[in-house]
Design a protein around this motif. Structure first.
Motif, PDB file in Angstrom:
ATOM      1  N   PRO A  33       0.928  -1.120   0.099  1.00 19.54           N
ATOM      2  CA  PRO A  33      -0.076   0.018  -0.119  1.00 19.54           C
ATOM      3  C   PRO A  33       0.780   1.294  -0.079  1.00 19.54           C
ATOM      4  N   ALA A  34       1.979   1.130   0.570  1.00 20.78           N
ATOM      5  CA  ALA A  34       3.012   2.174   0.533  1.00 20.78           C
ATOM      6  C   ALA A  34       3.590   2.767  -0.627  1.00 20.78           C
ATOM      7  N   LEU A  35       3.474   1.835  -1.670  1.00 24.39           N
ATOM      8  CA  LEU A  35       4.327   1.859  -2.946  1.00 24.39           C
ATOM      9  C   LEU A  35       3.387   2.320  -4.013  1.00 24.39           C
ATOM     10  N   ILE A  36       2.057   1.670  -4.363  1.00 25.24           N
ATOM     11  CA  ILE A  36       1.350   2.188  -5.568  1.00 25.24           C
ATOM     12  C   ILE A  36       0.075   1.672  -4.713  1.00 25.24           C
ATOM     13  N   ASN A  37      -0.972   2.754  -4.905  1.00 28.51           N
ATOM     14  CA  ASN A  37      -2.251   2.494  -4.737  1.00 28.51           C
ATOM     15  C   ASN A  37      -2.984   3.281  -5.562  1.00 28.51           C
ATOM     16  N   PHE A  38      -4.153   2.674  -5.904  1.00 27.38           N
ATOM     17  CA  PHE A  38      -5.207   3.379  -7.074  1.00 27.38           C
ATOM     18  C   PHE A  38      -6.372   3.186  -6.540  1.00 27.38           C
ATOM     19  N   THR A  39      -7.365   4.047  -7.470  1.00 28.75           N
ATOM     20  CA  THR A  39      -8.775   4.143  -7.408  1.00 28.75           C
ATOM     21  C   THR A  39      -9.338   4.135  -8.732  1.00 28.75           C
ATOM     22  N   SER A  40     -10.026   3.196  -9.161  1.00 30.66           N
ATOM     23  CA  SER A  40     -10.820   3.025 -10.376  1.00 30.66           C
ATOM     24  C   SER A  40     -12.386   3.324 -10.170  1.00 30.66           C
ATOM     25  N   ARG A  41     -12.660   3.973 -11.643  1.00 28.17           N
ATOM     26  CA  ARG A  41     -14.151   4.085 -11.738  1.00 28.17           C
ATOM     27  C   ARG A  41     -14.782   3.801 -12.968  1.00 28.17           C
ATOM     28  N   LEU A  42     -16.079   3.307 -13.220  1.00 25.26           N
ATOM     29  CA  LEU A  42     -16.603   3.136 -14.122  1.00 25.26           C
ATOM     30  C   LEU A  42     -18.249   3.464 -13.989  1.00 25.26           C
ATOM     31  N   GLY A  43     -18.734   4.113 -15.044  1.00 27.92           N
ATOM     32  CA  GLY A  43     -19.955   4.660 -15.005  1.00 27.92           C
ATOM     33  C   GLY A  43     -20.672   4.369 -16.449  1.00 27.92           C
ATOM     34  N   LEU A  44     -21.998   3.812 -16.327  1.00 31.37           N
ATOM     35  CA  LEU A  44     -22.653   3.696 -17.673  1.00 31.37           C
ATOM     36  C   LEU A  44     -24.033   4.306 -17.254  1.00 31.37           C
ATOM     37  N   VAL A  45     -24.541   5.015 -18.271  1.00 29.46           N
ATOM     38  CA  VAL A  45     -25.754   5.758 -18.362  1.00 29.46           C
ATOM     39  C   VAL A  45     -26.457   5.292 -19.637  1.00 29.46           C
ATOM     40  N   PHE A  46     -27.943   5.404 -19.620  1.00 27.91           N
ATOM     41  CA  PHE A  46     -28.583   5.014 -20.667  1.00 27.91           C
ATOM     42  C   PHE A  46     -29.774   5.850 -20.814  1.00 27.91           C
ATOM     43  N   ASP A  47     -30.138   6.480 -21.888  1.00 24.89           N
ATOM     44  CA  ASP A  47     -31.229   7.438 -21.854  1.00 24.89           C
ATOM     45  C   ASP A  47     -32.036   7.070 -23.000  1.00 24.89           C
ATOM     46  N   GLN A  48     -33.417   7.088 -22.697  1.00 22.41           N
ATOM     47  CA  GLN A  48     -34.383   6.936 -23.539  1.00 22.41           C
ATOM     48  C   GLN A  48     -35.454   8.177 -23.678  1.00 22.41           C
ATOM     49  N   ASP A  49     -35.524   9.147 -24.669  1.00 20.57           N
ATOM     50  CA  ASP A  49     -36.691  10.032 -24.469  1.00 20.57           C
ATOM     51  C   ASP A  49     -37.546   9.909 -25.468  1.00 20.57           C
ATOM     52  N   PHE A  50     -38.986  10.093 -25.259  1.00 21.31           N
ATOM     53  CA  PHE A  50     -39.883   9.948 -26.140  1.00 21.31           C
ATOM     54  C   PHE A  50     -40.763  11.255 -26.160  1.00 21.31           C
ATOM     55  N   ILE A  51     -40.974  11.898 -27.135  1.00 27.00           N
ATOM     56  CA  ILE A  51     -41.518  13.065 -27.305  1.00 27.00           C
ATOM     57  C   ILE A  51     -42.732  12.873 -28.208  1.00 27.00           C
ATOM     58  N   ALA A  52     -43.991  13.617 -27.648  1.00 19.93           N
ATOM     59  CA  ALA A  52     -45.012  13.630 -28.531  1.00 19.93           C
ATOM     60  C   ALA A  52     -45.583  14.920 -28.775  1.00 19.93           C
ATOM     61  N   VAL A  53     -45.653  15.457 -30.014  1.00 18.20           N
ATOM     62  CA  VAL A  53     -45.976  16.791 -30.230  1.00 18.20           C
ATOM     63  C   VAL A  53     -47.260  16.989 -31.194  1.00 18.20           C
ATOM     64  N   GLY A  54     -48.034  17.910 -30.765  1.00 20.17           N
ATOM     65  CA  GLY A  54     -49.309  18.253 -31.600  1.00 20.17           C
ATOM     66  C   GLY A  54     -50.667  17.240 -31.205  1.00 20.17           C
ATOM     67  N   SER A  55     -51.631  17.582 -31.789  1.00 25.82           N
ATOM     68  CA  SER A  55     -52.953  16.841 -31.124  1.00 25.82           C
ATOM     69  C   SER A  55     -52.856  15.591 -31.542  1.00 25.82           C
TER      70      SER A  55
END
Length: 683
Positions: free
Chosen positions: A103-125
């Motif tokens: 631990p006193a020689l090399i330590n590390f922190t890793s991260r990973l993030g995933l995001v998925f978006d779905q947008d549904f837009i209804a316009v007009g009558s």
């Protein structure tokens, strides 16, 4: 239920199928790997390798759903315009820590993030649906070597990727690659001094594809060294930055070298000597050299008397023009009976320019009196100042200004500092990215006698939210001989009683005159500003009032406002509050007046089972000569947290009626309703 409602609206099932499968798999994995007690058992069962250790898993799963409904009706425009939008977002984040060999020689922190978006837009009558899908990926690692030594090193690497598929434009992707490292070197021994040093490097590469694709690469190097003894403090800082950009309209490059040396030395009898030297060089689309030196000496002669002496020199080379300015300033400060403070200072300047010379002198005085009175204190101050400058220039010479910074805002005029400006030479750019803005597209030039002002075009690319500060370069005509005289009178009064009552009055009168120029005895600026502020707090009541009167040849205005707010604690679990506000603004130059008043209410309740609820309602109205706007709305939300699970439900309703009186009167109604849900599971 939410997903079923989406399918009932005609949404294709494949738009959510892979998102739901991914979310279900992640939820199953999170519960498998976060069973109570499993983390410790897993560590005991894990094979312990002598050169590698992974521990400290942290992460979360999240689901967000938002529904926006907008209904707009405008008189004389046929059917109402309705918009309904559903958006679903699934997210996953994972973070972990570990070390290599020890631990006193090399330590590390890793991260990973995933995001998925779905947008549904209804316009007009007919509620025709349009679907927009997005994907975001973010991952990286931070490495620290020898963290417990006096010469640690760190390395950070990260990559983010965003993709959006929309029926409105071609696929858009944004990729950002970031790498950075820093190294703190062992202390260098230079005689009796030990100098610690730090080295840092960072590269950011941003690439966007689609209808508005571009590419930008920024490299930055920073070297810092500092040393401190019992009586001296020394600091050296070198910064190098290079930004290269490519877009459909062309390419650009900005490179800057900046060096700063700073020293402070404590003298006997509480005196101090400081020195600051700064030099930077710009190359590429922005060119120029600048060097400045500032020396300051502060001496304390007694408990009530002190003096200061300052010298400054500035050299600037913009390519077409060179200038060297020298300045000297002397001041005295005196305190009498801990209540009366007075100061006086005098200064002189001399400059040599490519086109001629400039010289001047200035003086200012200040008196501040503070008096303790029963229950509080009272203060008075008066600060007059006078500045005189004289320029002698060659016949037909031009002056240039580089890197004149201005803060911008919609509806606010920008006054450039010099008179007789050549409008065709004005260049407005963003000092950070180097992006250039164009006249009559992003801003307008307003000439008013000797003054030149800039007005931001709200339909252009110069958005104050994205570019709060701009750099302006320009050229101006130099008269054979001219003098400037600037006079300022400023005074203030403040009264503070019992920590409940504060009254402040401020007055200032500023005038700048130009003599022996193109127009003799011309006034460049003449402005008088008076404002009064009142603030009172008594128990649960808070009252504020403000009055401002600005008499100016640029933007005169009169503004006053008053507000009152009261809060009440009904029980340990319920807080209520309400407020009223009124304001009025008069702009005599444009024959415009605006009036605003509103009523607000709010509350916070802590319900059983650790549910915290917030709610607020409002009603307001603003009137101007051309339009009236009436609005009502409210927000209510619930927050629930239990161990590693949190969720939030929020409902926001806004209704606005707008009446526009330009030629023919036109009215419009707008109703907005937003429901927001978010759930998160941490592990």
């Amino acid at each position: 239920m939410i997903l079923g409602a989406l399918e009932d609206r005609g949404v294709a099932a494949h738009g959510l199928r892979w998102g739901r499968v991914f979310l279900i798999v992640l939820i199953v994995l999170s519960f498998l790997f976060t069973t109570p007690g499993d983390s410790d058992a897993r560590r005991r069962r894990r094979r312990r390798l002598p050169t590698y250790q992974l521990y400290g898993w942290h992460g979360n799963l999240s689901l967000e759903v938002r529904n926006n409904i907008a209904e707009r009706t405008t008189s004389g425009k046929g059917d109402p315009a309705d918009t309904s939008e559903w958006s679903v977002r699934e997210g996953f984040k994972l973070r972990t820590r570990g070390w290599l060999y020890h631990p006193a020689l090399i330590n590390f922190t890793s991260r990973l993030g995933l995001v998925f978006d779905q947008d549904f837009i209804a316009v007009g009558s007919e509620n025709e649906l349009s679907q927009v899908d997005g994907t975001q990926v973010d991952f990286g690692v931070d490495v620290n070597a020898l963290p417990n030594k006096p010469y640690p090193m760190s390395l950070s690497i990260g990559q983010s990727y965003q993709q959006q598929d929309s029926p409105f434009e071609e696929r858009r992707t944004v990729q950002v690659f970031r790498v950075g490292s820093s190294l703190r070197l062992p202390k260098l021994t230079l005689g009796e001094y030990k100098v610690p040093m730090r080295f840092a490097y960072e590269r950011v590469q941003n690439e966007t594809s689609g209808n508005f694709g571009d590419k930008r690469i920024e490299d930055r190097v920073d070297i810092e060294a500092d040393n401190q003894t019992s009586r001296t403090r020394n600091n050296l800082d070198y910064d190098w930055r290079r930004t290269a950009s490519e877009a459909q309209g062309g390419s650009g490059m900005i490179e800057r070298h900046r060096l700063r040396l700073h020293q402070e030395r404590d003298l006997d009898n509480d005196g101090r000597l400081s020195s600051d030297f700064v030099a930077h060089q710009d190359a590429g689309d922005i060119q120029g050299n600048l060097a400045s030196l500032n020396e300051a000496l502060i001496l304390k002669h007694s408990e009530s008397l002190s003096s200061h002496l300052a010298y400054g020199a500035v050299f600037q080379d913009t390519g077409n023009n060179k200038s060297l300015y020298n300045s000297l300033r002397l001041g005295l400060n005196h305190r009498l009976y801990q209540s009366l403070f007075s100061s006086v200072s005098f200064g002189a300047t001399y400059g040599e320019l490519t086109s001629g010379t400039t010289s001047g002198f200035s003086g200012n005085a200040g008196v501040r009196y503070t008096k303790e009175i029963p229950g509080g204190r009272m203060g008075l101050s008066f600060n007059p100042s006078y500045t005189y400058n004289e320029e002698k220039n060659d016949e037909g010479a031009l002056g240039s200004v580089a890197d004149e910074r201005h803060s911008i805002a919609f509806g606010q005029l920008i006054l450039l500092e010099q008179p007789f400006i050549l409008s065709e030479s004005i260049v407005v750019i963003d000092p950070e990215s180097g992006q250039r803005f164009f006249v009559n597209e992003d801003f307008f030039i307003v000439e008013d006698g000797l003054k030149t002002l800039l007005e931001i075009n709200p339909l252009g690319n110069l958005n104050p939210d994205l570019f709060p500060v701009v750099r302006v370069d320009y050229e101006y005509e130099l008269q054979p001989s001219r003098t400037y005289a600037t006079t300022v009178y400023a005074s203030s009064f403040n009264l503070h009683l019992l920590d409940h009552f504060t009254l402040t009055l401020n007055y200032s009168d500023t005038s700048q005159d130009l003599k022996q120029g193109r127009e003799n005895d011309s006034t460049i600026t003449d402005e008088t500003n008076f404002n009064a502020n009142f603030d009172a707090v008594f128990k649960n009541n808070h009252t504020r009032a403000r009055y401002e009167n600005v008499k100016s040849d640029i933007t005169p205005r009169v503004t006053y406002s008053v507000s009152h707010d009261v809060g009440y604690r009904v029980s340990p679990r319920l807080n209520l509050g309400a407020g009223v506000v009124y304001s009025f603004t008069d702009l005599p130059d444009s024959d415009r007046q605006s009036e605003y008043y509103g009523v607000t209410g709010r509350g916070t309740s802590i319900l059983p089972y650790r549910i915290i609820s917030h709610f607020s309602v409002y009603a307001r109205r603003s009137t101007e000569p051309e339009q009236d706007v009436t609005a009502y709305g409210g927000i209510i939300d619930f927050n629930y947290r239990y161990r590693l699970l949190t969720f939030k439900i929020e409902n926001r309703i806004d209704w606005r009626q707008n009446e526009i009186k330009l030629g023919t009167t036109r009215t419009s109604d707008e109703l907005l309703n937003t429901i927001y849900f978010r759930a998160e599971r941490r592990f």
